[in-house]
Structures are given as structure tokens and as C-alpha cells.
Design an enzyme around this catalytic site. Structure first.
Site, short mmCIF file in Angstrom:
data_model
loop_
_atom_site.label_atom_id
_atom_site.label_comp_id
_atom_site.label_asym_id
_atom_site.label_seq_id
_atom_site.Cartn_x
_atom_site.Cartn_y
_atom_site.Cartn_z
N CYS A 165 59.25 52.81 47.63
CA CYS A 165 60.60 53.33 47.32
C CYS A 165 60.52 54.76 46.93
O CYS A 165 60.22 55.78 47.89
CB CYS A 165 61.31 52.34 46.19
N ASP A 211 66.17 45.60 54.89
CA ASP A 211 66.09 46.76 54.00
C ASP A 211 67.37 47.72 54.26
O ASP A 211 66.84 48.45 55.30
CB ASP A 211 64.82 47.31 53.78
N HIS A 243 64.78 45.50 50.73
CA HIS A 243 64.17 46.59 49.92
C HIS A 243 63.54 46.05 48.66
O HIS A 243 64.08 45.11 47.84
CB HIS A 243 65.13 47.47 49.78
#
Ligand SMILES: *[C@@H]1O[C@H](CO)[C@@H](O)[C@H](O)[C@H]1NC(C)=O
Ligand SMILES: *[C@@H]1O[C@H](CO)[C@@H](O)[C@H](O)[C@H]1NC(C)=O
Ligand SMILES: *[C@@H]1O[C@H](CO)[C@@H](O)[C@H](O)[C@H]1NC(C)=O
Length: 276
Positions: A165, A211, A243
Site C-alpha cells: 500500500c 483491488d 486491497h
């Protein structure tokens, strides 16, 4: 830097990319937007950690060392955490797992003790301002931290970087230098086409079908760039996860656990390939 712009400007940039005639900026097209709501979703894990707290170049750092002494040059993983920081239990367990596979693992706390969960339920919390502050801290601390780690382990050691991330763009940036021999990311935030164009080191892309931040179309565009540039890369794509799958999986979901574990195992295999 594009990744520290606010959401409105990002939307504008995205628009300018989809409508070339309106080109408002020469900034590189965005493949994953800056950290958003998806980045603070997921499940907290539980377990016994084996690493310790250290300070490197003035930056708080989680350090997990290999269980048994290994021969040959030291293998070091630079761990660039998601917005929960390297001191979050999920990330500590992941770093300990990498260490159990023979790596010295160092997780830089570019949040300096102020991770996203410190603001859980805080009224009026401004996530954009927090991200901006955190990016500025990371931009400032990463170079000196990297230099200190490299000096500590010496010229014979082999370094690789993994990021999740928020940490994704730093993997791409360091993988455009000689500071590492390979890079890997899962569910990145804040990355552009330029990040992929500038790569000079092998890259593992660990990605999720669902995602929204780094959707399959972005992944395909990234792969197209890597192929055009004859880069060395490997991509994996997990169905039914989104995600955060590699760091905040729902441990009651067999598919989510499999994807999380397989992602970590592939990072290990990828780094062993280039560090031995
Ligand atoms: C290590 O640092 C983290 C984050 O600041 C903190 O929560 C934890 O209590 C520290 N652990 C030790 C053993 O000092
Ligand atoms: C949140 O912070 C950003 C960046 O500092 C600022 O532009 C924005 O106005 C802030 N939003 C609110 C609601 O205060
Ligand atoms: C972002 O952070 C930088 C450095 O802390 C600061 O100078 C700038 O004003 C911030 N921008 C916004 C929009 O908050």
C-alpha cells in the site's frame, strides 16, 4: 510529487489522462491513486512476535533477525509498511516470517509512532493531511535510513525491498537504484507509469482481482510497460481478494488466508533468487 497531491487534484489528473485533448499536466499517468478508504480496511491478526525495536538513523524501526545463523553474505529485507506501520501486529508477524526464512528484516516507521489506527474514531480526522504529513516524513527519512542500513550490513550484504500500500511507491523508487537487487509489492497506493518506466531491478507484483486502488487494468498497463522495457518481473493475481489482502486478511476465510500466505511465500522465493 504526484502522490502527495490531494484527491481533487488526482481526479483532475486522472481526467486529463483519459481526455488527452484537455491535457492539464505533463505528470505521469496514475496507475494507483493515493491512499484512500480501502487502505484502512481489514482484520487484525494475533500472535507472538520475535522482533525488537531499534533506531536507525534516528528513525524507529522494527527489526527481526534470522532464527539460525546463516552462512554467506547477509540477506536483508527493507520492509515498507502499509499505513498501520511496521509495529502493527500483522506487519510484525509478516516481518518475522521473512526473518524465519533467513533474512534480516528492517521495517522503517516513517509514521514516527503516528500510524493510521492512532486516529480510529477521531472526530474530524483529516486523512488527506495525515497522508501528506506521512509522505513528507517518509521522503525525508528514507534516504538517510537506507544509507545507515546499508552501511551497517556492509558491501557484501544483499538487499531487497518489499512494500505494501503506502510503501509500494518506495519499492519502485529504490528498485530504480543500486541500493537493492530486487523489489516486490502488494496492493500499492500512489504509483504512476513513471515508477514502472524507471525500474532497473527485478520486480514481483503481488496483486488482487478486487483491488479498486490497483485494478486489473492498471496491473495490465504496468505489465505492458515492464514487457516493453524488457524488465525482469513476475506477477501473481489472486481471485476473490481485494486491497490489503497481503497484510490484513480475514483469517476465517480460506481463500483470503491462502492468498496472504502465497503472497508472502512468493516474496521469499523471489528474494532468495536474487540474494544468494
Ligand atoms: C516498540 O515500538 C512500538 C511502536 O512505538 C511500541 O508500541 C512498542 O511498545 C515498543 N516495544 C517495546 C518492547 O519497546
Ligand atoms: C484536509 O487537509 C487537506 C490538506 O492539508 C486540506 O487541503 C483540506 O482542506 C482539509 N480538509 C478539511 C475538511 O479540513
Ligand atoms: C503537505 O505537507 C508539507 C510538508 O509537511 C506542507 O508543507 C504542505 O503545506 C502540506 N500540504 C497540504 C496540502 O497539506
Amino acid at each position: 510529487m504526484v502522490r502527495s497531491l490531494n484527491w481533487g487534484l488526482l481526479a483532475l489528473l486522472a481526467l486529463s489522462h483519459s481526455i488527452p485533448a484537455l491535457a492539464l499536466s505533463s505528470a505521469s499517468p496514475i496507475l494507483a491513486p493515493e491512499v484512500g478508504p480501502d487502505c484502512a480496511q481489514g482484520f487484525k491478526h494475533d500472535g507472538k512476535i520475535t522482533g525488537t525495536n531499534v533506531t536507525v538513523a534516528g528513525v524507529p524501526t522494527y527489526y527481526s533477525k534470522p532464527a539460525k545463523s546463516t552462512t554467506g553474505p547477509k540477506k536483508v529485507i527493507l520492509f515498507f509498511a502499509d499505513i498501520y506501520s511496521p509495529f502493527y501486529i500483522n506487519n510484525q508477524l509478516l516481518q518475522d516470517y521473512f526473518a524465519s526464512e533467513g533474512f534480516h528484516v528492517l521495517g522503517i516507521d516513517y509514521f514516527f509512532g503516528d500510524p493510521i489506527q492512532a486516529h480510529d474514531g477521531e472526530p474530524g480526522f483529516n486523512q488527506t493531511a495525515w497522508i501528506n504529513k506521512s509522505r513528507a516524513q517518509a521522503d525525508e527519512s528514507l534516504p538517510k535510513w537506507t544509507e545507515a542500513v546499508k552501511k551497517q550490513y556492509g558491501a557484501d550484504a544483499k538487499f531487497a525491498a518489499v512494500g505494501y500500500c503506502f510503501g509500494g511507491p518506495y519499492v519502485l523508487e529504490i528498485s530504480a537504484t543500486d541500493n537493492v537487487v530486487a523489489g516486490a509489492f502488494a496492493h500499492p497506493s500512489g504509483v504512476t507509469e513513471d515508477h514502472f518506466n524507471k525500474l532497473t531491478k527485478p520486480l514481483l507484483l503481488s496483486t488482487a482481482e478486487l483491488d479498486a486502488a490497483f485494478p486489473v487494468a492498471s496491473r495490465n498497463r504496468a505489465l505492458e510497460i515492464l514487457a516493453t522495457n524488457k524488465a525482469k518481473y513476475h506477477a501473481q493475481l489472486f481471485s476473490g481478494v481485494g486491497h490489503g489482502f497481503a497484510t490484513r486478511a480475514d483469517l476465517s476465510d480460506e481463500n483470503a488466508v491462502w492468498a496472504k500466505d502465497q503472497s508472502a511465500k512468493t516474496v521469499v522465493e523471489w528474494f532468495k533468487r536474487f540474494t544468494t
